[in-house]
Design a protein around this motif. Structure first.
Motif, PDB file in Angstrom:
ATOM      1  N   LEU A 128      -5.372   3.494   1.235  1.00  0.00           N
ATOM      2  CA  LEU A 128      -4.121   3.912   1.851  1.00  0.00           C
ATOM      3  C   LEU A 128      -4.369   5.597   2.038  1.00  0.00           C
ATOM      4  CD1 LEU A 128      -1.224   4.182   3.068  1.00  0.00           C
ATOM      5  CD2 LEU A 128      -0.376   3.973   0.748  1.00  0.00           C
ATOM      6  N   ASP A 129      -4.337   6.051   3.020  1.00  0.00           N
ATOM      7  CA  ASP A 129      -4.305   7.417   3.458  1.00  0.00           C
ATOM      8  C   ASP A 129      -2.951   7.934   3.371  1.00  0.00           C
ATOM      9  OD1 ASP A 129      -4.588  10.050   4.443  1.00  0.00           O
ATOM     10  OD2 ASP A 129      -5.490   9.345   6.428  1.00  0.00           O
ATOM     11  N   ALA A 130      -2.749   8.780   2.358  1.00  0.00           N
ATOM     12  CA  ALA A 130      -1.317   9.121   2.268  1.00  0.00           C
ATOM     13  C   ALA A 130      -0.948  10.667   2.586  1.00  0.00           C
ATOM     14  CB  ALA A 130      -0.785   9.110   0.839  1.00  0.00           C
ATOM     15  N   PHE A 131      -1.978  11.257   3.507  1.00  0.00           N
ATOM     16  CA  PHE A 131      -1.879  12.470   4.044  1.00  0.00           C
ATOM     17  C   PHE A 131      -0.976  12.715   4.974  1.00  0.00           C
ATOM     18  CE2 PHE A 131      -5.796  12.736   1.606  1.00  0.00           C
ATOM     19  CZ  PHE A 131      -5.726  14.218   1.027  1.00  0.00           C
ATOM     20  N   ALA A 132      -0.696  11.639   5.829  1.00  0.00           N
ATOM     21  CA  ALA A 132       0.307  11.665   7.005  1.00  0.00           C
ATOM     22  C   ALA A 132       0.796  10.166   7.172  1.00  0.00           C
ATOM     23  CB  ALA A 132      -0.497  11.929   8.283  1.00  0.00           C
ATOM     24  N   GLU A 133       2.133  10.013   7.531  1.00  0.00           N
ATOM     25  CA  GLU A 133       2.742   8.623   7.818  1.00  0.00           C
ATOM     26  C   GLU A 133       2.788   8.143   6.452  1.00  0.00           C
ATOM     27  OE1 GLU A 133       1.959   7.693  12.473  1.00  0.00           O
ATOM     28  OE2 GLU A 133       1.179   6.239  11.133  1.00  0.00           O
ATOM     29  N   PHE A 134       2.943   8.625   5.259  1.00  0.00           N
ATOM     30  CA  PHE A 134       3.063   7.992   4.086  1.00  0.00           C
ATOM     31  C   PHE A 134       4.554   7.691   3.953  1.00  0.00           C
ATOM     32  CE2 PHE A 134       4.233   8.353  -0.399  1.00  0.00           C
ATOM     33  CZ  PHE A 134       3.485   7.307  -0.935  1.00  0.00           C
ATOM     34  N   SER A 135       4.815   6.479   3.372  1.00  0.00           N
ATOM     35  CA  SER A 135       6.103   6.239   3.145  1.00  0.00           C
ATOM     36  C   SER A 135       6.225   5.297   1.585  1.00  0.00           C
ATOM     37  CB  SER A 135       6.998   5.721   4.218  1.00  0.00           C
ATOM     38  OG  SER A 135       6.649   4.332   4.477  1.00  0.00           O
ATOM     39  N   PRO A 136       7.151   4.986   1.220  1.00  0.00           N
ATOM     40  CA  PRO A 136       7.198   4.055   0.240  1.00  0.00           C
ATOM     41  C   PRO A 136       7.106   2.532   0.649  1.00  0.00           C
ATOM     42  CG  PRO A 136       8.834   5.696  -0.407  1.00  0.00           C
ATOM     43  CD  PRO A 136       8.274   6.026   0.970  1.00  0.00           C
ATOM     44  N   ASP A 137       7.727   2.369   1.864  1.00  0.00           N
ATOM     45  CA  ASP A 137       7.585   1.059   2.538  1.00  0.00           C
ATOM     46  C   ASP A 137       6.202   0.765   2.630  1.00  0.00           C
ATOM     47  OD1 ASP A 137      10.060   0.502   2.596  1.00  0.00           O
ATOM     48  OD2 ASP A 137      10.422   0.660   4.825  1.00  0.00           O
ATOM     49  N   VAL A 138       5.343   1.991   2.892  1.00  0.00           N
ATOM     50  CA  VAL A 138       3.868   1.171   3.169  1.00  0.00           C
ATOM     51  C   VAL A 138       3.248   1.071   1.741  1.00  0.00           C
ATOM     52  CG1 VAL A 138       1.624   2.427   3.945  1.00  0.00           C
ATOM     53  CG2 VAL A 138       3.551   3.202   5.194  1.00  0.00           C
ATOM     54  N   VAL A 139       3.529   1.534   0.984  1.00  0.00           N
ATOM     55  CA  VAL A 139       3.115   0.974  -0.472  1.00  0.00           C
ATOM     56  C   VAL A 139       3.403  -0.151  -0.747  1.00  0.00           C
ATOM     57  CG1 VAL A 139       2.829   1.287  -3.030  1.00  0.00           C
ATOM     58  CG2 VAL A 139       2.902   3.508  -1.325  1.00  0.00           C
ATOM     59  N   GLY A 140       4.776  -0.438  -0.425  1.00  0.00           N
ATOM     60  CA  GLY A 140       5.368  -1.873  -0.627  1.00  0.00           C
ATOM     61  C   GLY A 140       4.626  -2.937   0.219  1.00  0.00           C
ATOM     62  N   GLN A 141       4.298  -2.518   1.415  1.00  0.00           N
ATOM     63  CA  GLN A 141       3.872  -3.728   2.309  1.00  0.00           C
ATOM     64  C   GLN A 141       2.526  -3.799   1.916  1.00  0.00           C
ATOM     65  OE1 GLN A 141       4.934  -1.386   5.781  1.00  0.00           O
ATOM     66  NE2 GLN A 141       6.882  -2.277   5.975  1.00  0.00           N
ATOM     67  N   SER A 142       1.704  -2.844   1.760  1.00  0.00           N
ATOM     68  CA  SER A 142       0.141  -3.033   1.479  1.00  0.00           C
ATOM     69  C   SER A 142      -0.299  -3.500   0.260  1.00  0.00           C
ATOM     70  CB  SER A 142      -0.357  -1.647   1.890  1.00  0.00           C
ATOM     71  OG  SER A 142      -0.129  -0.609   1.054  1.00  0.00           O
ATOM     72  N   VAL A 143       0.360  -2.978  -0.966  1.00  0.00           N
ATOM     73  CA  VAL A 143      -0.330  -3.182  -2.281  1.00  0.00           C
ATOM     74  C   VAL A 143      -0.247  -4.647  -2.639  1.00  0.00           C
ATOM     75  CG1 VAL A 143       1.924  -3.067  -3.773  1.00  0.00           C
ATOM     76  CG2 VAL A 143      -0.226  -2.369  -4.724  1.00  0.00           C
ATOM     77  N   GLY A 144       0.388  -5.468  -2.129  1.00  0.00           N
ATOM     78  CA  GLY A 144       0.260  -7.092  -2.619  1.00  0.00           C
ATOM     79  C   GLY A 144      -0.648  -7.785  -1.768  1.00  0.00           C
ATOM     80  N   ALA A 145      -1.318  -7.099  -0.843  1.00  0.00           N
ATOM     81  CA  ALA A 145      -2.414  -7.750  -0.074  1.00  0.00           C
ATOM     82  C   ALA A 145      -3.712  -7.761  -0.923  1.00  0.00           C
ATOM     83  CB  ALA A 145      -2.677  -7.117   1.333  1.00  0.00           C
ATOM     84  N   VAL A 146      -4.049  -6.825  -1.794  1.00  0.00           N
ATOM     85  CA  VAL A 146      -5.062  -6.726  -2.756  1.00  0.00           C
ATOM     86  C   VAL A 146      -5.309  -8.132  -3.520  1.00  0.00           C
ATOM     87  CG1 VAL A 146      -6.358  -5.273  -4.095  1.00  0.00           C
ATOM     88  CG2 VAL A 146      -4.903  -4.359  -2.433  1.00  0.00           C
TER      89      VAL A 146
END
Length: 783
Positions: free
Chosen positions: A85-103
């Motif tokens: 996850l590149d958090a330098f731009a377009e970072f939001s908490p939702d992005v973490v919530g949506q992506s972390v469970g895919a690992v």
């Protein structure tokens, strides 16, 4: 430090993750280009293939599968060995919530971030979305990222590596020499290694004795919990109108609950059942459909699939059945449509039920068998809202209710530190205080508090209780809401506390006070973020000055379930008005209209100014806007919109709001407060028609206009003595112009003729109240 040390650390993290079947989190912070180089080194060193890696970034041209962060939702339901996850731009908490469970277990979640000490003070595209006019980007705080960085630095299983020209320890020249070959320096601040051994294996799935579903369905399960859930879902086979069934499946994310529901749906359809599935969106039900189709393929069932949203069992792919009589099917409908169709289905299944409004969930009980599958905590869930708000209604029904809880993760082993970090960082498990701590709270024992972002950031317990209650106040709460709570300059929190515990909380949004140029743009149709009431009143209702006064909108208000109906919500609203009334022109609110909510807000001084003509796609309700003015400018705004609402509502009720619940109509009109009483403009001839229908042989269908005038006048003024049933009759027949047969059936009249006579009787007190000399002269003829 040499970049080779990063490669060695990544290899160790990968080895430990695979040994424990858990995940590890690697944070690379510093220069953006250096972070990308380091991420590629880490993934390669952890022995993760390119095709098993997904990059979420605004940058293009990399060898991995790539999505923009704002499209991270595409990862829901997928499995990857690594997500970057590149958090330098377009970072939001939702992005973490949506992506972390895919690992998957044994994988890495890699976060690329600016230098952690500087990150809270930086602003990006997400911060721009929090800068609600009239506030600017400089008004947005960095509290959420301050808290996020603290969780990264203290949670187990999180490795932190600074990368870039100034990341190395010790002498800069030596560091440059050490890393010259790789072009990147790396400073390992935390290694993230836990030293854990592989956890003991969990029991595998089993086939119950005397199982009704075929053994292959149970053999498709991945955990013992999943097979137990499938066994409980067998009860849906026996649901009938005489003995209705309900099954509730609750689990944290990644436990396979949707797959279990899909296996059950496939077997039910194979038995000829019509299975209706709903979820907040079709994406939320995609895993259910995918698992159902896979099982039907394994069972060699003939089936036809229509755009993945409908599976018909017993039909061929070339000749799908239009009328599946005698054939089973699984079909998806959006929540509002599913609520209306549930009575025609054999089984209704709500996936991610906690994210659906209670009214729609209750409507699904029209099916003889219903299943409610929901996330307890996690991106898709709404905390304890489902159990608190809907379970009481379910338990009070005449259904036999079966509960099953799934705890065993499927993608990774129990105790996964990355799951624990995500729960803590995003407050996915935020909850109100326990019942016992607030059981004695009442309006006399509580303290009123204005909570700013610094208060919440400094007190994790206070933040968890306040946010936990706000979760319960809404059918959908996402991680982004936590960042808005902490950082958005237009939002504030007010609470009532009892012995230090939050018992009632309100989230407030400051609106309006916009300059002339912004108001003109809004009038021309431009959306202005965060200004819901001014936007509707300006762009939809064509009031060019509606956004000039300043308002405070109550976005959400919630009281602890253990102390409801004690007046705490009303006490909180009174305190808010007392504190802020001199600072704003009005207080306002907008919500999915129900009779109970309209009454609650009316009791607290709020008055209706608008009813939306379309239903909210998620809630299935028509939204109501209500205001409580606190200044002369606010009173002028509220008066003119109440007047305009009175003037237009009659025509709207016979058109766009023709299907609106009559009790919502009654409550909305009763809580509209314009100056003076409603005007009844009826000619002498129209009075003769009206009085004849009320007291004599006339028919209400002969001239609808005067009857609508009288019905509206009564419902707005509430001065005649009519029963609730008579008022519903006025709404359904006179205002909404429904057919006599449907009105009689819907209001439980014994016949259409009795319904017609009842309307005449309902009109009599209205003639007496609003009639003139011509009306009374006509009335005297019949008396």
């Amino acid at each position: 430090m040499d970049i080779a040390a990063l490669a060695s650390l990544a290899a160790d993290l990968g080895t430990e993750a695979r040994r424990t079947n858990q995940r590890r989190l690697l944070v690379l912070h510093g220069d953006r280009d250096a972070c990308f180089d380091a991420a590629f080194t880490a993934v390669e060193s952890a022995d993760i293939a390119d095709e098993e890696t997904t990059l979420l970034s605004t940058r293009e041209g990399f060898r991995f599968e790539r999505h923009r962060p704002k499209h991270a939702k595409r990862l829901l339901g997928t499995t990857r060995e690594a997500v970057i996850l590149d958090a330098f731009a377009e970072f939001s908490p939702d992005v973490v919530g949506q992506s972390v469970g895919a690992v998957d277990g044994g994988g890495l979640y890699v976060l690329l971030a600016p230098p952690l000490d500087e990150w809270p003070d930086r602003r990006d595209d997400f911060d721009e979305s929090l800068a609600v006019p009239p506030f600017g980007l400089d008004d947005v705080s960095g509290r959420f990222r301050t808290r996020l960085v603290e969780t990264l630095r203290t949670h187990p299983g999180v490795a932190i590596v600074g990368v870039g020209d100034d990341a190395a320890d010790g002498d800069a020249d030596d560091a440059a020499d050490d890393s010259a070959a790789d072009g990147t320096a790396a400073d390992i601040e935390r290694d993230g290694l836990t030293g854990d051994d592989a956890p003991p294996a969990e029991p595998g799935p089993s086939v119950p004795d005397a199982a009704a579903f075929p053994a292959v369905a149970y053999e498709s399960c991945l955990t013992r919990d999943q097979s137990r859930a499938l066994s409980s879902l067998e009860r849906l086979r026996t649901g009938t109108p005489e003995q209705a069934e309900a099954v509730v499946v609750e689990a944290d994310r990644g436990r396979g609950k949707s797959s279990a529901a899909g296996l059950a749906a496939a077997n039910l359809a194979l038995d000829g059942r019509d299975v209706l599935v709903t979820a907040p969106s079709f994406g939320g039900a995609a895993a259910l459909f995918e698992r159902a189709r896979a099982l039907l393929d394994d069972l060699d069932a003939s089936l036809a699939v229509d755009e993945e949203r409908r599976i018909e069992v017993g039909a061929s792919a070339d000749e799908p059945s239009v009328d599946p009589t005698g054939r089973g099917r699984i079909r998806y409908l959006p929540p509002a449509e599913a609520a209306e169709a549930a009575g025609d289905a054999d089984v209704a299944i709500a996936d991610e039920a906690a994210a659906l409004p209670v009214r729609l969930l209750a409507d699904l009980l029209a099916a003889p068998a219903a299943a409610f599958v929901t996330t307890v905590h996690g991106y898709e869930g709404a905390g304890r809202g489902f159990s608190v708000r809907f379970r009481d209604r379910l338990d009070e029904s005449d259904r036999r209710v079966t509960d099953v809880r799934m705890d065993d993760p499927i993608r990774y082993a129990r105790g996964d530190p990355v799951e624990g970090w995500a729960f803590r960082a995003l407050m996915l498990d935020a909850r109100p205080p326990v019942d016992e701590a607030v059981a004695d709270a009442d309006p006399e024992t509580v303290d009123y508090r204005a909570l700013d972002g610094d208060d919440l950031l400094a007190d994790e317990h206070l933040l968890s209780e306040a946010f936990g209650l706000l979760v319960l106040a809404h059918y959908r709460t996402e991680p982004d809401d936590l960042a808005r709570l902490l950082d958005a300059p237009n939002l504030s929190v007010r609470a009532l506390t009892h012995e230090g515990h939050v018992v009632s909380v309100a989230l407030l949004a400051r609106e309006g006070g916009l300059d002339a140029a912004t108001r003109e743009a809004m009038y021309d149709g431009e959306r202005v973020r965060g200004n819901m009431l001014p936007d509707v009143l300006t762009s939809q209702l064509r009031d060019p000055e509606a956004a000039a006064p300043t308002g405070l909108r109550v976005m959400r208000i919630a009281t602890h379930h253990a102390v409801r109906s004690r007046g705490l919500g009303s006490r909180l609203l009174r305190e808010i008005e007392r504190e802020t009334g001199d600072d704003v022109d009005y207080l306002g609110t907008g919500f999915g209209a129900t009779p109970g909510l309209l009454d609650f807000w009316a009791e607290n001084g709020y008055r209706t100014v608008h009813l939306a003509t379309t239903r909210n796609a998620a809630s299935g309700e028509h939204s109501a806007l209500m205001m409580a003015p606190t200044s002369d400018d606010g009173r002028a705004l509220a008066r003119r919109h109440a007047r305009w609402f009175r003037e237009r509502i009659g025509a709207v009720l016979s058109d766009a709001l023709r299907d609106l619940d009559p009790d919502v109509v009654r409550a909305a009109l009763a809580t509209c407060d314009a100056d003076g009483e409603a005007v009844v403009d009826v000619s002498e001839y129209e009075w003769r028609l009206t009085v004849a229908a009320a007291y004599g042989p006339g028919l209400a269908d002969a001239a609808p206009r005067p009857f609508r005038q009288l019905a509206l006048a009564h419902l707005l003024d509430q001065e005649a003595d009519l029963s609730a049933r008579a008022e519903r009759l006025l709404v359904r027949k006179v205002l909404q112009a429904r057919e006599w047969e449907r009105v009689a059936e819907g209001l439980d009249y014994v016949s259409t003729a009795e319904c017609m006579r009842s309307l005449g009787r309902a009109l009599q007190p209205l003639v007496d109240r609003y009639g003139d000399e011509a009306a009374f002269a006509e009335r005297d003829r019949y008396e």
